[in-house]
Design an enzyme around this catalytic site. Structure first.
Site, short mmCIF file in Angstrom:
data_model
loop_
_atom_site.label_atom_id
_atom_site.label_comp_id
_atom_site.label_asym_id
_atom_site.label_seq_id
_atom_site.Cartn_x
_atom_site.Cartn_y
_atom_site.Cartn_z
N ASP A 184 0.87 -1.17 0.00
CA ASP A 184 0.00 0.00 0.00
C ASP A 184 0.91 1.24 0.00
OD1 ASP A 184 -2.08 1.77 0.10
OD2 ASP A 184 -3.16 0.74 1.69
C1 BGC Z 1 -5.00 3.30 0.25
C2 BGC Z 1 -5.02 2.36 -0.93
C3 BGC Z 1 -4.94 3.18 -2.20
C4 BGC Z 1 -3.66 3.99 -2.16
C5 BGC Z 1 -3.45 4.84 -3.40
C6 BGC Z 1 -3.85 4.29 0.21
O1 BGC Z 1 -4.07 5.33 1.11
O2 BGC Z 1 -4.97 2.56 1.44
O3 BGC Z 1 -6.16 1.58 -0.89
O4 BGC Z 1 -5.01 2.36 -3.31
O5 BGC Z 1 -3.71 4.86 -1.06
O6 BGC Z 1 -4.33 5.90 -3.44
#
Ligand code: BGC
Length: 924
Positions: A721
């Site tokens: 993530d």
């Molecule tokens: C989230 C993800 C997301 C990523 C990119 C993170 O804050 O947990 O689910 O895909 O950001 O935006």
């Protein structure tokens, strides 16, 4: 060539409306309150009739749409004559005086509820005088980085909302409550008032308003079913007492999540049961036939074949029904939930008197339990304990009948059967107690506790013994990635020619809003350096997310309903078709990988991201996720399963340890992922922010290697993530963002994200090369991840795209300005000091690089966006997270300028973003 960029795909929004209404759940309908007839007049109460929520907040909700629909406008569009316009005026005026509070517009800032008008008796009586029925809309959002709380305006209703229920229900004879909610909220107050209908419309994406009116007016017959149990009290959920801590969350309820707990131990605490949902018509289930197919083994093709006749027994409405099969396994030595969903199927639309025979196979491998202690004699294996397995067929978890198999009311397993012997993996290192049922004197199951088995294997030894073999390359000519695709060389030969430095760079994804891929997307990865691209490794674009393509900066796309609504359809066909559209829209926008579906289990109703996820049940979760992956893949793009795994809480989301047994991990939290990996062409997975049993998921060997690749045979790649933390591969301990060696050793292949153009120089100073030099990270481990990434890249849509499509340097025209503040001469530093507009004059035509220096003061992992316009045209999007009080610089773009004036304008998402300086330098 890019002309359709940001143009929503034709017909997609219309289909969103179809799906949104299929997931609306009718929870109550008395006195024929619904559907509302054309000749009836309705008074609509609640500000959310206008400020109708279309999604949750954060990365799973941020989609730039062309329009969105609300309940009021949709009603007016359907039949303006039905709506009490005087009341509409009251609400419009109220909203004008009390505008929507977006909390400043930043990340996770919006108050979860909006101040509701405090209704007086006069307003309600005036409304009643000119209308037949009342609709009350109660809206609530939810979102990433913020759990819902057991407070008014979050999980609970506010005083104003309760007053609205009271006032309206006292005056009107027929009241319908519409719950426009992202997560489940406290519905118990609805029992205290005289309310005839309750419609849970969730947050239905951009077409949610229209879909709700379709159902309310009977243009569509409701057919959604609850994917979760609604309990009377928050405290009734067994996870509640451990939810929300800062260091750990103990999964004490073990496998008894949602209905598995309530149906086993506490039936009376349920307000609306799992799988429940009414229709405007009625259905009869008959002729249930079950046949055994194949021998009892773990294969997906052997199991119980069900065939059920469903008849629409009503006389007015056409509708759909969901046939649900639940199993009651013998308690055995392990203990079991009283009901487990093992199969389901939805009918097509059936006209009155019409019948359909639905058929489906329930593989035996859905009936198993995981023995993590060896109590059955088969440690770390999926087993079928001896005893009677009873199957119930019906239309929700309670409305069922026992069905017969071979003329008997159960299937007998004579002796313990080991369906799948596995190894200990992901075991807790901390001892705790978990729920285990015991049979009381009255023969009922009651809660007792047993100690969870802890880790007994040597993780370091396991990793060492399974080290991959190093690849060497003796090829004389450079192999291109496409040669591998064309089978002229092997992937091993290809990767074998890359040196450690290249391999390390390959594991660093860049973002957000990378200028060389679709504007405003989450990351560009794989071909992040010129050298990597010289081998034909493409720059791959991935974008959020679960509710549609997220493109910050203005490009438009289509927003689908939230995950929980999709699960409420219980219909893999419509979900797959919906995601065929998503895939087409991705291809149109040059997005190769979508960062969705989100598919964590709804363990607590407070988890802020439940709306992105599907259900408390792993089978329903897995089936819906699988439909999404297939849907996108059929259209030529790819989906990402996230967040792998146990992301059950947003509070302290990057620290809170999921302390959980192997049994619960496998039977509940990984099962949905397992289904989607094994039954769909899944090629991309994102790990979660949290640790599981002391090991952060991004550096969790058992999660990413032992189970995912070893047991499930996954051959795709895994990404972290965004700005995730990792800890030591075998020792665990404190996390950091720099131990990417542990990440690679675990086989989490890509780190998301380092800054744009920063992968090559390792600006974030990760430890990859240091670990390689001191031999704690082997070349073979870097190569293994490179194979995972390149195998993916080779078959991705990015392979067919010209790099120059987004990387080309575009020309920007000058204009005459009267307030030029600075001349552009050579390397020019413009001190912005947070000024949002600035004029400069370019003296020499040429190509210039724009580097922005900024500070951002936000909590860790909060995202924000700043858009830079030059003479009115967007030339750069900066999407970043906190700088922790430090000054940072980022390359924004390269542009060709002519002689003349340029006005810059910064548009920021949040005030905490400070534009400090801009360096504009000529590129020769
Ligand atoms: C989230 C993800 C997301 C990523 C990119 C993170 O804050 O947990 O689910 O895909 O950001 O935006």
């Amino acid at each position: 060539m890019k002309s359709k960029l940001g143009v929503p795909y034709e017909g997609f929004a219309e289909y969103c409306r179809v799906v949104a209404r299929e997931g609306i759940v009718l929870l109550k309908n008395e006195q024929n309150c619904l559907p509302i007839k054309e000749e009836e007049k309705v008074s609509i109460f609640g500000r959310c009739q206008i400020e109708y929520y279309r999604s949750g907040t954060g990365s799973g909700g941020a989609v730039n749409v062309l329009y969105s629909t609300n309940l009021l406008e949709s009603f007016l569009e359907y039949n303006a004559g039905m709506v009490n316009e005087k009341l509409v005026k009251v609400y419009k005026e109220y909203i004008q005086e009390n505008p929507f509070d977006n909390g400043g517009g930043g990340w996770a800032c919006e108050p979860w509820n909006q101040k509701e008008l405090f209704l007086t008796k006069e307003i309600v009586e005036e409304a009643k005088a000119i209308s037949d029925k009342a609709i009350i809309v109660i809206g609530r959002t939810a979102g990433e980085d913020k759990d819902n709380l057991d407070t008014e305006g979050s999980y609970r209703m506010t005083e104003e909302e309760l007053n609205m229920l009271k006032q309206v229900s006292e005056v009107f004879d027929q009241v319908c409550v519409v719950l426009n909610i992202a997560n489940i909220i406290d519905m118990s107050p609805l029992e205290e008032y005289s309310i005839q209908s309750i419609v849970c419309s969730w947050t239905g994406g951009m077409e949610g308003g229209r879909a709700t009116v379709d159902v309310l007016t009977g243009q569509s017959t409701p057919c959604g079913k609850l994917p979760d149990t609604v309990a009377y009290q928050l405290d009734d959920y067994p996870s509640n007492k451990n939810h929300g801590g800062d260091k750990k969350n103990i999964y004490q309820e073990d496998i008894y999540v949602g209905y598995r707990y309530f149906e086993t131990f506490a039936k009376e605490k349920v307000q609306f049961p799992f799988g429940y949902g009414l229709s405007y018509t009625s259905f009869e289930l008959s002729n249930v036939q079950v046949k055994q197919v194949g021998v009892i083994d773990k294969e997906a093709t052997s199991g119980l074949h069900f065939s059920v006749t469903v008849k629409n027994s009503g006389d007015t409405f056409t509708g759909k029904e969901v046939v649900q099969v639940y199993m009651q396994a013998p308690q055995g030595k392990l203990g079991k939930a009283s009901r487990v969903l093992v199969g389901f199927a939805k009918t097509n639309n059936l006209a009155p008197e019409e019948e359909e025979v639905v058929e489906f196979l329930i593989p035996y491998n859905r009936m198993v339990s995981f023995d993590d202690s060896g109590i059955t004699g088969a440690c770390c294996a999926y087993v079928l304990e001896a005893g009677e397995y009873v199957f119930y067929v019906g239309t929700d978890i309670r409305a069922t009948n026992v069905c017969t198999i071979n003329g008997k009311e159960s299937l007998t397993i004579e002796d313990l059967m080991v369906l799948e012997p596995l190894t200990e993996a992901l075991a807790p290192i901390e001892s705790f107690k978990r729920i285990k049922p015991i049979v009381s004197d009255k023969g009922e199951l009651t809660v007792s506790y047993e100690t969870v088995p802890t880790r007994s294997i040597d993780l370091s030894k396991r990793i060492h013994e399974n080290l991959p073999k190093e690849l060497t390359s003796n090829v004389s000519e450079k192999i291109q990635l496409k040669d591998v695709r064309e089978k002229k060389a092997t992937i091993e030969e290809f990767v074998g020619q890359l040196d450690a430095q290249d391999l390390a760079i390959l594991t660093r994804g860049e973002g957000m809003s990378h200028p060389q891929v679709t504007p405003g997307t989450a990351s560009a990865f794989a071909g992040v350096s010129e050298k990597l691209r010289s081998y034909g490794i493409p720059l791959i674009c991935c974008a959020d997310g679960p509710s549609g393509i997220r493109m910050e900066g203005g490009l438009k796309s289509t927003q689908v309903p939230i995950g929980t609504l999709l699960a409420s359809t219980w219909d893999e066909k419509v979900v797959k078709h919906l995601y065929n559209f998503t895939g087409k829209e991705m291809v149109r926008n040059y997005v190769d990988v979508l960062l969705g579906p989100g598919m964590n289990i709804h363990r607590s109703p407070l988890n802020g991201r439940n709306f992105e996820y599907f259900s408390e049940d792993p089978l329903l979760t897995g089936v819906i996720a699988k439909a999404i992956v297939i849907g996108i893949h059929e259209s030529g793009a790819d989906a990402t399963l996230k967040h792998f795994a146990c992301n059950s809480q947003e509070t302290h989301r990057h620290y809170v340890d999921a302390v959980v047994s192997q049994r619960a991990v496998r039977e509940i939290y990984l099962k949905g992922f397992e289904i989607a990996v094994k039954e769909a062409p899944t090629k991309s997975i994102m790990t979660a922010y949290n640790p599981i049993n002391g090991h952060w998921t991004a550096s969790n060997y058992d999660l990413n290697t032992t189970i995912l690749r070893g047991e499930w045979n996954y051959t795709g790649f895994v990404m972290t993530d965004w700005w995730a933390k990792v800890n030591h591969i075998s020792e665990g301990g404190n996390p950091s963002k720099s131990d990417l060696a542990s990440m690679v050793k675990a086989q989490n292949d890509v780190y998301m994200v380092v800054g744009n153009f920063e992968a090559q120089d390792n600006v974030d100073e990760d430890n990859l090369m240091e670990a390689f030099d001191n031999q704690t990270l082997m070349l073979s481990e870097l190569q293994r991840s490179a194979i995972n990434i390149c195998n993916y890249a080779m078959n991705s849509t990015a392979m067919n795209r010209e790099f120059e499509l987004f990387a080309a340097i575009e020309f920007c025209a000058s204009k005459t300005l009267d307030n030029v503040e600075q001349q552009l001469v050579g390397d020019t530093t413009i001190k912005l000091e947070n000024k949002r507009t600035y004029q400069f004059h370019c003296q020499k035509p040429g190509i210039y690089e724009f580097v922005l220096g900024y500070t951002l003061d936000l909590p860790d992992l909060a995202q924000t966006t700043c858009v830079l316009k030059l003479n009115g045209e967007i030339i750069g999007i900066l999407q970043v997270n906190t700088t922790n009080g430090n000054f940072k610089s980022r390359v924004l773009c390269r542009k060709e300028l002519e002689i003349g004036g340029y006005e810059m304008e910064f548009e920021n998402w949040t005030d905490s973003f400070r534009t400090e300086q801009l360096i504009i330098r000529p590129i020769t």
